[in-house]
Write a protein that holds these residues in place. Structure first.
Motif, PDB file in Angstrom:
ATOM      1  N   UNK A  68      47.590   6.984  17.987  1.00  0.00           N
ATOM      2  CA  UNK A  68      47.591   5.697  17.282  1.00  0.00           C
ATOM      3  C   UNK A  68      48.376   5.772  15.978  1.00  0.00           C
ATOM      4  N   UNK A  69      49.256   6.757  15.863  1.00  0.00           N
ATOM      5  CA  UNK A  69      50.067   6.967  14.666  1.00  0.00           C
ATOM      6  C   UNK A  69      51.523   6.661  14.995  1.00  0.00           C
ATOM      7  N   UNK A  70      52.167   5.727  14.279  1.00  0.00           N
ATOM      8  CA  UNK A  70      53.565   5.378  14.578  1.00  0.00           C
ATOM      9  C   UNK A  70      54.529   6.562  14.541  1.00  0.00           C
ATOM     10  N   UNK A  71      54.177   7.627  13.837  1.00  0.00           N
ATOM     11  CA  UNK A  71      55.054   8.801  13.797  1.00  0.00           C
ATOM     12  C   UNK A  71      55.139   9.488  15.154  1.00  0.00           C
ATOM     13  N   UNK A  72      54.136   9.322  15.986  1.00  0.00           N
ATOM     14  CA  UNK A  72      54.173   9.871  17.338  1.00  0.00           C
ATOM     15  C   UNK A  72      54.140  11.383  17.411  1.00  0.00           C
ATOM     16  N   UNK A  73      53.618  12.030  16.380  1.00  0.00           N
ATOM     17  CA  UNK A  73      53.634  13.497  16.372  1.00  0.00           C
ATOM     18  C   UNK A  73      52.709  14.101  17.424  1.00  0.00           C
ATOM     19  N   UNK A  74      51.605  13.439  17.711  1.00  0.00           N
ATOM     20  CA  UNK A  74      50.714  13.948  18.764  1.00  0.00           C
ATOM     21  C   UNK A  74      51.405  13.907  20.115  1.00  0.00           C
ATOM     22  N   UNK A  75      52.170  12.845  20.362  1.00  0.00           N
ATOM     23  CA  UNK A  75      52.910  12.739  21.619  1.00  0.00           C
ATOM     24  C   UNK A  75      53.934  13.861  21.732  1.00  0.00           C
ATOM     25  N   UNK A  76      54.586  14.178  20.612  1.00  0.00           N
ATOM     26  CA  UNK A  76      55.564  15.269  20.600  1.00  0.00           C
ATOM     27  C   UNK A  76      54.893  16.596  20.943  1.00  0.00           C
ATOM     28  N   UNK A  77      53.765  16.877  20.290  1.00  0.00           N
ATOM     29  CA  UNK A  77      53.090  18.156  20.490  1.00  0.00           C
ATOM     30  C   UNK A  77      52.558  18.304  21.907  1.00  0.00           C
ATOM     31  N   UNK A  78      52.213  17.178  22.541  1.00  0.00           N
ATOM     32  CA  UNK A  78      51.684  17.247  23.904  1.00  0.00           C
ATOM     33  C   UNK A  78      52.782  17.197  24.952  1.00  0.00           C
ATOM     34  N   UNK A  79      54.031  17.066  24.518  1.00  0.00           N
ATOM     35  CA  UNK A  79      55.159  17.129  25.440  1.00  0.00           C
ATOM     36  C   UNK A  79      55.295  15.920  26.338  1.00  0.00           C
ATOM     37  N   UNK A  80      54.780  14.749  25.911  1.00  0.00           N
ATOM     38  CA  UNK A  80      54.883  13.544  26.733  1.00  0.00           C
ATOM     39  C   UNK A  80      56.024  12.663  26.219  1.00  0.00           C
ATOM     40  N   UNK A  81      56.574  11.853  27.113  1.00  0.00           N
ATOM     41  CA  UNK A  81      57.699  10.979  26.770  1.00  0.00           C
ATOM     42  C   UNK A  81      57.243   9.885  25.806  1.00  0.00           C
ATOM     43  N   UNK A  82      57.993   9.705  24.698  1.00  0.00           N
ATOM     44  CA  UNK A  82      57.634   8.627  23.781  1.00  0.00           C
ATOM     45  C   UNK A  82      58.865   8.022  23.105  1.00  0.00           C
ATOM     46  N   UNK A  83      59.946   7.938  23.856  1.00  0.00           N
ATOM     47  CA  UNK A  83      61.105   7.211  23.355  1.00  0.00           C
ATOM     48  C   UNK A  83      60.819   5.716  23.352  1.00  0.00           C
ATOM     49  N   UNK A  84      61.562   4.967  22.546  1.00  0.00           N
ATOM     50  CA  UNK A  84      61.391   3.520  22.488  1.00  0.00           C
ATOM     51  C   UNK A  84      61.558   2.920  23.883  1.00  0.00           C
ATOM     52  N   UNK A  85      60.651   2.039  24.253  1.00  0.00           N
ATOM     53  CA  UNK A  85      60.683   1.433  25.578  1.00  0.00           C
ATOM     54  C   UNK A  85      59.724   2.060  26.558  1.00  0.00           C
ATOM     55  N   UNK A  86      59.228   3.251  26.236  1.00  0.00           N
ATOM     56  CA  UNK A  86      58.219   3.893  27.082  1.00  0.00           C
ATOM     57  C   UNK A  86      56.902   3.137  26.969  1.00  0.00           C
ATOM     58  N   UNK A  87      56.215   2.852  28.072  1.00  0.00           N
ATOM     59  CA  UNK A  87      54.886   2.231  27.968  1.00  0.00           C
ATOM     60  C   UNK A  87      53.991   3.055  27.055  1.00  0.00           C
ATOM     61  N   UNK A  88      53.424   2.409  26.063  1.00  0.00           N
ATOM     62  CA  UNK A  88      52.740   3.155  25.007  1.00  0.00           C
ATOM     63  C   UNK A  88      51.557   2.371  24.477  1.00  0.00           C
ATOM     64  N   UNK A  89      50.954   2.904  23.434  1.00  0.00           N
ATOM     65  CA  UNK A  89      49.791   2.251  22.839  1.00  0.00           C
ATOM     66  C   UNK A  89      50.187   0.941  22.162  1.00  0.00           C
ATOM     67  N   UNK A  90      51.463   0.779  21.839  1.00  0.00           N
ATOM     68  CA  UNK A  90      51.929  -0.489  21.263  1.00  0.00           C
ATOM     69  C   UNK A  90      51.722  -1.626  22.260  1.00  0.00           C
ATOM     70  N   UNK A  91      52.152  -1.432  23.496  1.00  0.00           N
ATOM     71  CA  UNK A  91      51.979  -2.472  24.519  1.00  0.00           C
ATOM     72  C   UNK A  91      50.502  -2.761  24.769  1.00  0.00           C
ATOM     73  N   UNK A  92      49.677  -1.729  24.666  1.00  0.00           N
ATOM     74  CA  UNK A  92      48.244  -1.913  24.863  1.00  0.00           C
ATOM     75  C   UNK A  92      47.653  -2.767  23.740  1.00  0.00           C
ATOM     76  N   UNK A  93      48.010  -2.458  22.500  1.00  0.00           N
ATOM     77  CA  UNK A  93      47.438  -3.158  21.349  1.00  0.00           C
ATOM     78  C   UNK A  93      47.993  -4.565  21.176  1.00  0.00           C
ATOM     79  N   UNK A  94      49.305  -4.696  21.234  1.00  0.00           N
ATOM     80  CA  UNK A  94      49.951  -5.959  20.883  1.00  0.00           C
ATOM     81  C   UNK A  94      50.111  -6.884  22.083  1.00  0.00           C
ATOM     82  N   UNK A  95      50.509  -6.325  23.220  1.00  0.00           N
ATOM     83  CA  UNK A  95      50.766  -7.156  24.401  1.00  0.00           C
ATOM     84  C   UNK A  95      49.569  -7.268  25.331  1.00  0.00           C
TER      85      UNK A  95
END
Length: 339
Positions: A68-95
């Motif tokens: 839930x951090x815009x920096x996305x550091x947890x996503x980086x450390x876990x090795x998951x894709x988090x480039x812009x456009x990837x389905x993410x927590x943003x779509x869950x919260x806002x959309x």
């Protein structure tokens, strides 16, 4: 005769390896949702989130990390894709997108799942202001996802760990509302203690207005250097004021812990035999033992959900006291950004 610091650390690591090697941790009676929060930056929130998650998953538990951090550091450390456009927590919260569409499998740890954060989340604070039920959107999405897993016959999630930004805005409010427990990482330096009272007051406001079940269940001392008097003093002061919730395990300063994210890994997979990895594994063990079911009585239930109410410089009033907080509201512009 006392051992030199290095020898003492090696002895401690050897004991931990023997005690924890191949051990499977007990599953909690129900899904535990733990928010890892501290509005001060640089205290080890993300590092604690991903390494505890990996330690729990490696020990036989099903774990979900919500980045839930815009920096996305947890996503980086876990090795998951988090480039812009990837389905993410943003779509869950806002959309309002289903969380199941954003969940990814961590490539290095089989039982570990993650909902990543992309750069799009940086604008969510502003976009959430005008949305209906802005404080409860993450909770509603998680509840729906857990129900979806149960309905489709998937394994139950044992632990949900929520990583927060270093602020007290709407993203952090959502993280507090979704959580049942709060884990506070505290850096073993003086400045890390200064914002603790404000954090506890914020948690109290959440209890009073949005999430009565929220409580501080765990404090973890991070970046601990046993060679310095300051670290020893900070640790002693925290343990004095929060004796029931402070873990016995401390996480040391470690080059391995710092290096691991640059390889898209947690220290648990990057160097599982290192001092840092063993410390997080030990902390995870303590965390699971906190969750062991107790005798179900109304008194114990109320105690379990009560906020930490320390005495001294970090004291806060009980959540039932409304004299000074009755008129306070969680306004989106009232958060304090970390400097």
């Amino acid at each position: 005769m006392s051992r030199p610091p290095l020898a003492a650390q090696l002895h401690l690591d050897a004991q931990r390896r023997i005690r924890l090697s191949g051990r499977q941790f007990d599953r909690p009676a129900q899904t535990r949702v733990i928010t890892i929060a501290n509005q001060k930056g640089g205290v080890g929130k993300t590092t604690t989130t991903v390494n505890l998650a990996a330690a729990l998953a490696q020990s036989g538990l099903n774990v979900l990390v919500l980045d839930n951090d815009p920096q996305g550091n947890a996503s980086t450390a876990l090795g998951v894709e988090h480039r812009s456009g990837t389905p993410s927590i943003y779509e869950v919260l806002v959309d309002g997108a289903p969380m199941a569409e954003a969940v990814q499998q961590c490539p290095d740890v089989p039982r570990l799942l993650c909902v990543p954060a992309t750069i799009d989340l940086s604008g969510a604070e502003i976009e959430l202001v005008s949305l209906v039920a802005r404080e409860t959107r993450l909770r509603n999405a998680l509840d729906a996802y857990l129900q979806h897993r149960a309905a489709t016959g998937q394994a139950r999630i044992d632990y949900v760990l929520v990583d927060c930004p270093p602020s007290l805005g709407l993203l952090t409010v959502n993280a507090f509302v979704v959580g049942h427990e709060v884990l506070i990482p505290i850096q073993c330096e003086y400045y890390a203690l200064e914002g603790l009272s404000q954090l506890l007051k914020t948690i109290q406001l959440i209890q009073a207005h949005l999430n009565p079940e929220l409580h501080v269940s765990t404090i973890l001392l991070t970046m601990f250097d046993a060679r310095t008097n300051l670290a020893q003093q900070v640790a002693a002061e925290v343990r004095e004021h929060f004796p029931e919730v402070t873990l016995k395990t401390t996480v040391p300063r470690s080059v391995r812990i710092s290096e691991a994210p640059s390889y898209g890994q947690t220290v648990m997979t990057y160097d599982p035999g290192s001092t840092g990895a063993l410390a997080y594994l030990e902390a995870a063990r303590e965390l699971t033992e906190q969750g062991r079911p107790q005798t179900s009585t109304d008194e114990q239930a109320s105690t379990r959900h009560a906020p930490a109410s320390p005495h001294g410089p970090f004291a806060v009033a009980a959540s039932t006291s409304h004299d000074q907080h009755a008129q306070e509201r969680l306004e989106p512009g009232s958060h304090q950004e970390d400097q």
